[in-house]
Design a protein around this motif. Structure first.
Motif, PDB file in Angstrom:
ATOM      1  N   ALA A 245       0.719  -1.279  -0.122  1.00 12.73           N
ATOM      2  CA  ALA A 245       0.112  -0.040  -0.013  1.00 12.73           C
ATOM      3  C   ALA A 245       0.706   1.243   0.000  1.00 12.73           C
ATOM      4  CB  ALA A 245      -0.830  -0.052   1.085  1.00 12.73           C
ATOM      5  N   ARG A 246       2.061   1.195   0.577  1.00 17.76           N
ATOM      6  CA  ARG A 246       2.949   2.392   0.788  1.00 17.76           C
ATOM      7  C   ARG A 246       3.481   2.592  -0.595  1.00 17.76           C
ATOM      8  NH1 ARG A 246       8.074   3.819   1.840  1.00 17.76           N
ATOM      9  NH2 ARG A 246       8.328   5.680   2.961  1.00 17.76           N
ATOM     10  N   SER A 247       3.860   1.449  -1.174  1.00 26.55           N
ATOM     11  CA  SER A 247       4.469   1.593  -2.637  1.00 26.55           C
ATOM     12  C   SER A 247       3.301   2.161  -3.635  1.00 26.55           C
ATOM     13  CB  SER A 247       5.025   0.359  -3.063  1.00 26.55           C
ATOM     14  OG  SER A 247       5.918  -0.143  -2.167  1.00 26.55           O
ATOM     15  N   ASP A 248       2.200   1.805  -3.529  1.00 28.10           N
ATOM     16  CA  ASP A 248       1.185   2.081  -4.469  1.00 28.10           C
ATOM     17  C   ASP A 248       0.940   3.766  -4.159  1.00 28.10           C
ATOM     18  OD1 ASP A 248       1.156  -0.413  -5.436  1.00 28.10           O
ATOM     19  OD2 ASP A 248      -0.554  -0.950  -4.316  1.00 28.10           O
ATOM     20  N   ILE A 249       0.828   4.035  -2.775  1.00 27.08           N
ATOM     21  CA  ILE A 249       0.588   5.387  -2.461  1.00 27.08           C
ATOM     22  C   ILE A 249       1.708   6.422  -3.092  1.00 27.08           C
ATOM     23  CG2 ILE A 249      -0.002   6.944  -0.606  1.00 27.08           C
ATOM     24  CD1 ILE A 249      -1.157   4.914   0.735  1.00 27.08           C
ATOM     25  N   THR A 250       2.830   5.895  -2.908  1.00 27.27           N
ATOM     26  CA  THR A 250       4.059   6.790  -3.361  1.00 27.27           C
ATOM     27  C   THR A 250       4.244   6.888  -4.827  1.00 27.27           C
ATOM     28  OG1 THR A 250       5.282   5.992  -1.358  1.00 27.27           O
ATOM     29  CG2 THR A 250       6.616   6.637  -3.067  1.00 27.27           C
ATOM     30  N   ALA A 251       3.750   5.716  -5.291  1.00 26.06           N
ATOM     31  CA  ALA A 251       3.870   5.870  -6.873  1.00 26.06           C
ATOM     32  C   ALA A 251       2.618   6.860  -7.425  1.00 26.06           C
ATOM     33  CB  ALA A 251       3.357   4.409  -7.631  1.00 26.06           C
ATOM     34  N   ILE A 252       1.381   6.847  -6.664  1.00 24.52           N
ATOM     35  CA  ILE A 252       0.579   7.717  -7.216  1.00 24.52           C
ATOM     36  C   ILE A 252       0.788   9.049  -7.062  1.00 24.52           C
ATOM     37  CG2 ILE A 252      -1.968   8.487  -6.648  1.00 24.52           C
ATOM     38  CD1 ILE A 252      -2.568   5.599  -5.926  1.00 24.52           C
ATOM     39  N   ASN A 253       1.773   9.189  -5.736  1.00 22.74           N
ATOM     40  CA  ASN A 253       2.015  10.683  -5.429  1.00 22.74           C
ATOM     41  C   ASN A 253       2.953  11.065  -6.310  1.00 22.74           C
ATOM     42  OD1 ASN A 253       1.893  12.914  -3.842  1.00 22.74           O
ATOM     43  ND2 ASN A 253       3.681  12.272  -2.972  1.00 22.74           N
ATOM     44  N   THR A 254       3.986  10.055  -6.939  1.00 28.02           N
ATOM     45  CA  THR A 254       5.044  10.583  -7.767  1.00 28.02           C
ATOM     46  C   THR A 254       4.693  10.791  -9.098  1.00 28.02           C
ATOM     47  OG1 THR A 254       6.646   9.273  -6.469  1.00 28.02           O
ATOM     48  CG2 THR A 254       7.551   9.658  -8.620  1.00 28.02           C
ATOM     49  N   ILE A 255       3.808  10.005  -9.521  1.00 22.85           N
ATOM     50  CA  ILE A 255       3.110  10.347 -10.847  1.00 22.85           C
ATOM     51  C   ILE A 255       2.346  11.366 -11.090  1.00 22.85           C
ATOM     52  CG2 ILE A 255       1.645   9.339 -12.742  1.00 22.85           C
ATOM     53  CD1 ILE A 255       2.634   6.285 -11.753  1.00 22.85           C
ATOM     54  N   SER A 256       1.400  11.699 -10.060  1.00 22.05           N
ATOM     55  CA  SER A 256       1.023  12.862 -10.281  1.00 22.05           C
ATOM     56  C   SER A 256       1.805  14.319 -10.111  1.00 22.05           C
ATOM     57  CB  SER A 256      -0.113  12.980  -9.070  1.00 22.05           C
ATOM     58  OG  SER A 256       0.500  13.007  -7.666  1.00 22.05           O
ATOM     59  N   GLY A 257       2.809  13.968  -9.119  1.00 20.90           N
ATOM     60  CA  GLY A 257       3.988  15.179  -9.278  1.00 20.90           C
ATOM     61  C   GLY A 257       4.522  15.374 -10.696  1.00 20.90           C
ATOM     62  N   LEU A 258       4.927  14.151 -11.087  1.00 23.04           N
ATOM     63  CA  LEU A 258       5.941  14.373 -12.469  1.00 23.04           C
ATOM     64  C   LEU A 258       4.727  14.805 -13.630  1.00 23.04           C
ATOM     65  CD1 LEU A 258       7.477  10.745 -12.381  1.00 23.04           C
ATOM     66  CD2 LEU A 258       8.444  13.179 -12.127  1.00 23.04           C
ATOM     67  N   LEU A 259       3.493  14.393 -13.292  1.00 17.51           N
ATOM     68  CA  LEU A 259       2.722  15.052 -14.583  1.00 17.51           C
ATOM     69  C   LEU A 259       2.300  16.458 -14.387  1.00 17.51           C
ATOM     70  CD1 LEU A 259       0.594  14.155 -16.750  1.00 17.51           C
ATOM     71  CD2 LEU A 259      -1.344  13.939 -14.909  1.00 17.51           C
ATOM     72  N   LEU A 260       2.392  16.906 -13.289  1.00 17.90           N
ATOM     73  CA  LEU A 260       2.278  18.261 -13.068  1.00 17.90           C
ATOM     74  C   LEU A 260       3.518  19.258 -13.167  1.00 17.90           C
ATOM     75  CD1 LEU A 260       0.281  18.596  -9.470  1.00 17.90           C
ATOM     76  CD2 LEU A 260      -0.472  19.161 -11.819  1.00 17.90           C
ATOM     77  N   ASP A 261       4.530  18.721 -12.749  1.00 25.51           N
ATOM     78  CA  ASP A 261       5.929  19.180 -13.215  1.00 25.51           C
ATOM     79  C   ASP A 261       6.472  19.286 -14.703  1.00 25.51           C
ATOM     80  OD1 ASP A 261       6.116  19.663 -10.363  1.00 25.51           O
ATOM     81  OD2 ASP A 261       7.444  18.053  -9.991  1.00 25.51           O
ATOM     82  N   ASN A 262       6.105  18.095 -15.473  1.00 24.66           N
ATOM     83  CA  ASN A 262       6.486  17.977 -16.473  1.00 24.66           C
ATOM     84  C   ASN A 262       5.484  18.345 -17.654  1.00 24.66           C
ATOM     85  OD1 ASN A 262       8.993  17.155 -15.790  1.00 24.66           O
ATOM     86  ND2 ASN A 262       8.256  14.790 -15.630  1.00 24.66           N
ATOM     87  N   TYR A 263       4.200  18.145 -17.449  1.00 26.27           N
ATOM     88  CA  TYR A 263       3.343  18.255 -18.473  1.00 26.27           C
ATOM     89  C   TYR A 263       2.231  19.261 -17.925  1.00 26.27           C
ATOM     90  CZ  TYR A 263       5.503  14.151 -20.165  1.00 26.27           C
ATOM     91  OH  TYR A 263       6.282  13.293 -20.763  1.00 26.27           O
ATOM     92  N   GLY A 264       2.358  19.989 -16.808  1.00 25.49           N
ATOM     93  CA  GLY A 264       1.450  20.888 -16.367  1.00 25.49           C
ATOM     94  C   GLY A 264       1.095  22.106 -16.995  1.00 25.49           C
ATOM     95  N   ALA A 265       2.008  22.592 -18.112  1.00 22.20           N
ATOM     96  CA  ALA A 265       1.760  23.596 -18.966  1.00 22.20           C
ATOM     97  C   ALA A 265       0.714  23.091 -20.064  1.00 22.20           C
ATOM     98  CB  ALA A 265       2.825  24.102 -19.312  1.00 22.20           C
ATOM     99  N   PHE A 266       0.831  21.978 -20.299  1.00 20.64           N
ATOM    100  CA  PHE A 266       0.067  21.274 -21.506  1.00 20.64           C
ATOM    101  C   PHE A 266      -1.118  20.865 -21.213  1.00 20.64           C
ATOM    102  CE2 PHE A 266       4.607  20.714 -22.351  1.00 20.64           C
ATOM    103  CZ  PHE A 266       4.907  21.724 -23.465  1.00 20.64           C
ATOM    104  N   LEU A 267      -1.633  20.609 -19.657  1.00 15.73           N
ATOM    105  CA  LEU A 267      -2.761  20.104 -19.535  1.00 15.73           C
ATOM    106  C   LEU A 267      -3.741  21.236 -19.449  1.00 15.73           C
ATOM    107  CD1 LEU A 267      -1.671  17.868 -16.323  1.00 15.73           C
ATOM    108  CD2 LEU A 267      -2.561  17.009 -18.836  1.00 15.73           C
ATOM    109  N   PRO A 268      -5.106  20.907 -19.838  1.00 11.49           N
ATOM    110  CA  PRO A 268      -6.033  21.675 -19.658  1.00 11.49           C
ATOM    111  C   PRO A 268      -6.243  21.886 -18.138  1.00 11.49           C
ATOM    112  CG  PRO A 268      -6.945  19.663 -20.238  1.00 11.49           C
ATOM    113  CD  PRO A 268      -5.680  19.577 -20.251  1.00 11.49           C
ATOM    114  N   ARG A 269      -7.138  23.096 -17.988  1.00 12.24           N
ATOM    115  CA  ARG A 269      -7.165  23.563 -16.735  1.00 12.24           C
ATOM    116  C   ARG A 269      -8.127  22.349 -15.582  1.00 12.24           C
ATOM    117  NH1 ARG A 269     -11.657  25.623 -13.851  1.00 12.24           N
ATOM    118  NH2 ARG A 269     -13.012  25.494 -15.516  1.00 12.24           N
TER     119      ARG A 269
END
Length: 301
Positions: A245-269
């Motif tokens: 469960a800790r690994s899954d939560i960490t993965a979700i948190n990491t992916i959502s962070g990377l998504l915002l950091d790398n592709y935040g400008a390309f994502l719709p609001r």
């Protein structure tokens, strides 16, 4: 019947049975004390009756000894025959005192004792007169006084009253003995019944207490087994929360962070908002997980 109702019935039976057993034990003790007191009273009355009979016999013996001493002295003129006379004369009054004391609470018999004492005084006076005449040398006159049968009449009446009193005391003795037997029989019957009931209730309570204790042990063992199962389940849950469960939560948190950091400008609001919500949800789940496993709170990676 449900186990809960059976347990309530057992407890109710114990609550009623124990006071009942104590009450029966107290009743048995009361019966024993009452019987002992009654038997002591009957024994005291029996001894009193025996003492009265002994005093009656002593009075009659004293008067008979006095008469024997009188007759021996009148026939022989030998003063040694007056010794038993004098000794019996000294005892008779003491025996009358004891006899009256034993009949203190018996008015009818006290009246007979008064008559007996009056006759005894008359007999003594008659004997004193004959002895006095013989001592002064009037042998023939003393014999003539004896021949009037005055002394014999006194003794016949004395024996009649003594016999009546002795018969009455014998009747009392028999009555007391019968009462003693009846009291003992009654006590034994009641005591056996009461003791049997006490033993029966005690045996039932003992069996009920053993069964109640055994069921409590079974319930305790069942509770321990259930607690062990829950502990095992909790350990599995804790292990899961600490590992996968800790690994899954960490993965979700990491992916959502990377998504915002790398592709935040390309994502719709709206997509940007979803990514932020996923990251916040992962952080909340991590805090909940740490609360469940008792770990110190830290920022999710």
């Amino acid at each position: 019947m449900p186990e809960g109702e059976q347990s309530m019935i057992r407890k109710l039976a114990l609550q009623i049975g124990i006071p009942t057993l104590l009450a029966l034990m107290a009743w048995n003790a009361y019966l024993a004390v009452s019987h002992l007191n009654r038997m002591q009273k009957i024994t005291a009355l029996t001894m009193e009756s025996s003492a009265i009979q002994a005093e009656l016999a002593a009075v009659l013996k004293d008067l008979t000894d006095m008469e024997s001493g009188q007759r021996g002295f009148l026939l022989t003129g030998d003063d040694t025959y007056l010794q038993p006379y004098s000794e019996a004369k000294g005892r008779v009054e003491t025996n009358f005192v004891a006899l009256r004391a034993g009949l203190t609470n018996r008015r009818d018999e006290q009246s007979l004792v008064s008559q007996l004492a009056s006759l005894a005084s008359g007999k003594q006076a008659e004997m004193e007169r004959t002895i006095g005449l013989r001592q002064r040398g009037y042998r023939l006159r003393s014999f003539r006084l004896v021949d009037t049968n005055e002394g014999k009449d006194y003794m016949d009446k004395i024996r009649s009253i003594v016999s009546s009193l002795a018969s009455s005391e014998s009747g009392n003795f028999v009555r007391l003995d019968n009462e003693k037997s009846a009291t003992l029989k009654k006590f034994l019957g009641i005591s056996i019944a009461s003791s049997s009931a006490t033993l029966l209730i005690a045996a039932c309570l003992f069996g009920l207490m053993r069964r109640h204790g055994r069921l409590l042990e079974e319930e305790a063992a069942q509770s321990r087994d259930e607690l062990a199962v829950r502990d095992f389940q909790l350990q599995r849950l804790t292990s899961a929360l600490s590992g996968q469960a800790r690994s899954d939560i960490t993965a979700i948190n990491t992916i959502s962070g990377l998504l915002l950091d790398n592709y935040g400008a390309f994502l719709p609001r709206q997509g940007h908002e979803y990514a932020e919500q996923m990251k916040e949800a992962a952080a909340q789940i991590e805090r909940l997980r740490q609360d469940l496993i008792g770990a110190p709170h830290s920022e999710a990676a």
